[in-house]
Enzyme design. Structure first.
Site, PDB file in Angstrom:
ATOM      1  N   HIS A   1      87.254  40.317  34.632  1.00  0.00           N
ATOM      2  CA  HIS A   1      86.292  39.427  34.988  1.00  0.00           C
ATOM      3  C   HIS A   1      86.441  39.885  36.473  1.00  0.00           C
ATOM      4  O   HIS A   1      85.257  40.001  37.167  1.00  0.00           O
ATOM      5  CB  HIS A   1      86.591  37.991  34.653  1.00  0.00           C
ATOM      6  CG  HIS A   1      85.636  37.323  35.551  1.00  0.00           C
ATOM      7  ND1 HIS A   1      84.387  37.173  35.526  1.00  0.00           N
ATOM      8  CD2 HIS A   1      85.730  36.320  36.672  1.00  0.00           C
ATOM      9  CE1 HIS A   1      83.934  36.148  36.496  1.00  0.00           C
ATOM     10  NE2 HIS A   1      84.926  35.725  37.112  1.00  0.00           N
TER      11      HIS A   1
ATOM     12  N   HIS B   1      88.705  34.695  32.240  1.00  0.00           N
ATOM     13  CA  HIS B   1      89.073  34.842  33.642  1.00  0.00           C
ATOM     14  C   HIS B   1      90.501  35.554  33.800  1.00  0.00           C
ATOM     15  O   HIS B   1      91.498  35.230  34.196  1.00  0.00           O
ATOM     16  CB  HIS B   1      89.622  33.215  34.259  1.00  0.00           C
ATOM     17  CG  HIS B   1      88.243  32.619  34.276  1.00  0.00           C
ATOM     18  ND1 HIS B   1      87.850  31.454  33.536  1.00  0.00           N
ATOM     19  CD2 HIS B   1      87.256  32.644  35.435  1.00  0.00           C
ATOM     20  CE1 HIS B   1      86.697  31.143  34.062  1.00  0.00           C
ATOM     21  NE2 HIS B   1      86.279  31.739  35.148  1.00  0.00           N
TER      22      HIS B   1
END
Length: 816
Positions: free
Chosen positions: A548, A544
């Protein structure tokens, strides 16, 4: 005397029928011997009136089968001693026979007569390609129980492999031998061997038809209690689809807690001795409910006198569990039938596509996707209600139909779509993924709190000088040349930008969609905003992070360019989608919502343990944007338009929260996919205005935007294989780190299988694809037409399955 063959020849087909005189029609006759008015000369089959074929009785278990005369097709390009040998053998054996001289005639004759046995000349390739002809015959559905024999040359030296023949569809070969008795013996062996076995297999279709139509739930397992078959009644009662059960061991299917602890042991002890067991048993349905059934389990003795199968017949005891009330069904029969023999990725049911666009191949593929849409296994109670109403409309007067339309309209615009969840099986990877992604955590009883503070946003410090689109360095620009392609490699941009790809890719994509023009903001403000957002992504997170976010932004832009999506959304929707994708995980701590709730973090307390991260991402995004005019991309917008845009961005970011995953997918399928399919079925390509009416209602535009960002957010399994593997490694590492920290902090371990010492990454990917990805992308593909994504998904699933079959736990196989 019985009936044997007579022979009638034309230059295209030779017919053999019932027995007449032994020499009245010889195999050597040709067209030159034809006479007017003689049926034999015209090549027509002769069936003597005085002679009826003798039927042979064939026992098949308790069934009594009667076999008619065998039909044989001889495919020989020219008459020779070998073809004559088989003609004589057919006459002697009493078989009906047709002889053809070309591949085209062979296919035509087989289509007409569906012969039991085809004997094909494989010796002379210059006349026709025997293997290609065999494949074309095998492509005809009725050839499934036909035996095809290749006549091959006698080998001069080394014996050749038969594998090419088997791969082409031949059952066996016959080494050329024109002796009539040798040909006759071959036919006898075929008749009493493979042909008789195929005859029994054909009768098996009747048995399966009875099983499929039975109102009792039937399950068949192997001697090792691996599920081999369940019938539609079982699917209807238990809520599973065949594809979810076939190949699984009984112990993998969730069990009800209402049974006595030793009941299963008692049942197994009985049936393993070859004894039938009958009694009351609680089964657990797919949605988690228990159902009381009268169950009879019968062991089936097979080869070697051993138990080879177990047949379980289950009848619900409670009338409420039955779907036999006149006029009302809990699930439409069409849906039940359409799901028979369903394979996860190889559906071939004849359901109309939601669109007529694209090539014949993509249209057929979308037929397959819509078939799976109509038989999805994520049905919520509201979906069943809609099916009942749809069925009632078919036989109702117009005022009732119109009233029910209004009911459906109301139902489709309210929050009634959340399914009663149960995992597809008791696979720990699936259970942990569901527990970790779809719940808000288990409350801890200890007083420890893990602190994630609601700290102020970061200001960008890594880029001293703002960039313009024209200032992007060539080494970075070259990595983004194909950013409009789905196979775009975000990791090359990540490397070129030193782990800050979002600003550069964002500038390019926002420019392509003319976002600055829509927002009426200078490019300098946009780039400052992108830099500010990217600064608040954690580069220390393995998954994350801003890479991403850039990947999700890329997928969002790709989906926005699909024709059906463009028909549905307005410019404000497109801008909202791009901004939502950019900010959807900003300041993500690399831990799940469940972790934050269990840890009693400040964010969890602030957002009441509900959609903690997603609420934080949306709120922080607007804090970053509005804190400084230099990065406030909304500054020049008209107030009402800003409020509309803001609401759309928030709604899309919140849609990425997984607890409502099935609600969003269900609403999309029922409010968009199925109405579009109905329009196609009723009017060919669907009335353009009616289609537009489905696509552009405010409610449906919201559903489309939610589905778009959800698919973009978890599209990793649909990326090219190397990208998919890299993303799998990154998310696994992030989950491993969370498990490590949970153990250090003495917190509940949300996903125990994600232990870096024991986890099987292939199993985790298989579970994720099975539970979350397949149904969602089937629905999105049926809407947006994404054949390349579905092919990648299929390839990636096969890769992970292959790794798991080899008992490998790693991302890649070990080097050879």
């Amino acid at each position: 005397m019985g009936c044997a063959s007579s022979i009638h020849i034309s230059d295209r087909v030779v017919y053999h029928s019932g027995k007449e005189s032994e020499d009245s029609h010889s195999p050597q006759q040709t067209n030159s011997t034809q006479h007017p008015g003689n049926p034999a000369a015209s090549g027509l089959p002769i069936k003597p009136a005085s002679c009826k074929p003798t039927l042979t009785e064939v026992p098949f278990g308790p069934m009594k089968l009667f076999k008619d005369q065998l039909q044989v097709l001889l495919v020989f390009a020219k008459e020779d001693s070998q073809s004559n040998g088989f003609c004589s053998a057919c006459e002697k054996a009493g078989f009906r026979c047709s002889v053809v001289r070309s591949a085209e005639s062979a296919a035509e004759s087989f289509q007409e007569k569906h012969h039991d046995l085809v004997i094909m000349d494989h010796r002379h390739s210059r006349h026709f390609d025997a293997e290609a002809l065999c494949r074309s015959i095998r492509a005809i559905p009725s050839s499934e129980n036909t035996v095809i024999v290749a006549v091959v040359k006698r080998p001069d030296r080394e014996e050749a492999s038969v594998m090419p023949l088997i791969n082409a569809g031949f059952n066996r070969r016959y080494v050329e031998n024109a002796n009539a008795m040798a040909c006759y013996n071959e036919l006898l062996q075929l008749e009493h061997g493979e042909l008789r076995a195929q005859f029994k297999l054909r009768a098996g279709n009747a048995i399966f038809t009875a099983l499929e139509q039975s109102q009792e739930a039937i399950e068949i397992t192997s001697e090792d209690q691996v599920i081999q078959y369940v019938n539609p009644a079982y699917e209807s009662i238990m809520g599973y689809q065949q594809g979810e059960l076939i190949g699984k061991e009984i112990i993998e299917v969730p069990k009800s807690e209402k049974n006595k602890p030793d009941l299963l042991e008692t049942i197994n002890s009985c049936i393993r001795k070859g004894k039938e067991w009958q009694g009351i048993y609680y089964a657990k349905k797919r949605n988690g409910d228990s159902i009381q059934q009268n169950v009879k389990i019968t062991p089936v003795i097979g080869q070697g006198g051993k138990i080879r199968h177990y047949v379980s017949i289950n009848r619900p005891l409670n009338d409420n569990n039955k779907n036999d009330k006149p006029g009302v069904q809990a699930e439409s029969q069409t849906d039940i039938q359409s799901s028979k023999h369903k394979d996860r990725r190889k559906g071939s049911l004849d359901v109309r596509s939601t669109t007529s666009r694209g090539s014949d191949g993509s249209s057929q593929r979308r037929h397959s996707s819509m078939a799976r849409i109509h038989s999805m296994t994520i049905e919520a109670p509201i979906t069943k209600v809609i099916n009942i109403i749809n069925a009632a409309q078919e036989s109702s007067p117009i005022p009732v139909v119109e009233a029910l339309d209004r009911v459906l309209e109301i139902l489709r615009t309210t929050e009634l779509y959340s399914p009663a969840l149960g995992t597809k099986d008791e696979d720990p990877h699936t259970n942990d993924l569901v527990g970790g992604l779809m719940t808000d955590g288990l409350r801890r009883l200890s007083g420890n709190e893990y602190i994630f503070s609601t700290k102020p946003p970061h200001a960008p410090s890594h880029l001293a000088t703002p960039l313009t689109l024209n200032d992007i360095p060539p080494r970075i620009a070259v990595t983004m040349e194909n950013e409009d392609s789905w196979d775009f490699d975000i990791f090359t941009v990540e490397a070129a930008t030193m782990k800050r790809p979002l600003t550069f890719l964002g500038m390019q994509i926002f420019s392509r969609f003319r976002v600055c023009e829509f927002l009426n903001c200078p490019e300098a403000v946009l780039r400052s905003w992108l830099q500010g957002v990217e600064a608040n992504y954690h580069s220390s997170n393995s998954y994350h992070n801003s890479t991403h976010a850039a990947d999700v932004l890329h997928a969002t832009a790709y989906f926005l360019c699909k024709e059906r999506v463009k028909q549905s959304l307005d410019p404000i929707d497109e801008v909202a989608a791009l901004i939502a994708a950019t900010v959807h995980d900003v300041d993500h701590p690399g831990r799940t919502n469940s972790f934050l709730c269990n840890a009693g973090s400040e964010l969890a307390i602030l957002y009441n343990d509900t959609a903690v991260l997603e609420s934080h991402h949306a709120a922080l995004a607007f804090q970053i944007t509005t804190r400084d005019d230099k990065c406030n991309i909304f500054k020049n917008m008209e107030r009402n338009e800003y409020r509309t845009l803001r609401q759309a961005i928030i709604d899309m970011v919140l849609a990425t929260e997984m607890t409502k995953h099935f609600e969003h997918v269900n609403k999309f399928v029922n409010s968009i996919n199925k109405p579009l399919a109905a329009l196609d079925e009723n009017g060919g390509n669907g009335d353009e205005e009616s289609v537009k009416g489905v696509l552009t209602t405010p409610e449906n535009r919201i559903l489309i935007k939610r589905m778009l960002i959800k698919c973009a957010d978890i599209s990793n399994p649909c990326r090219p294989q190397e990208l998919c593997i890299e993303w799998a490694g990154r998310i696994s590492e992030e989950y491993f780190a969370q498990t490590d920290e949970e153990k250090r902090q003495c917190l509940p371990v949300v996903m125990p299988v994600f232990d870096r010492n024991t986890c099987s990454i292939p199993k985790s990917q298989i579970s994720f694809i099975d539970y979350f990805i397949t149904d969602m992308f089937d629905a999105w593909d049926a809407f947006a037409d994404l054949p390349n994504l579905m092919q990648h998904l299929d390839n990636n699933f096969k890769y992970w399955k292959g790794m798991d079959d080899r008992k490998l736990h790693t991302l890649r196989p070990p080097p050879e």
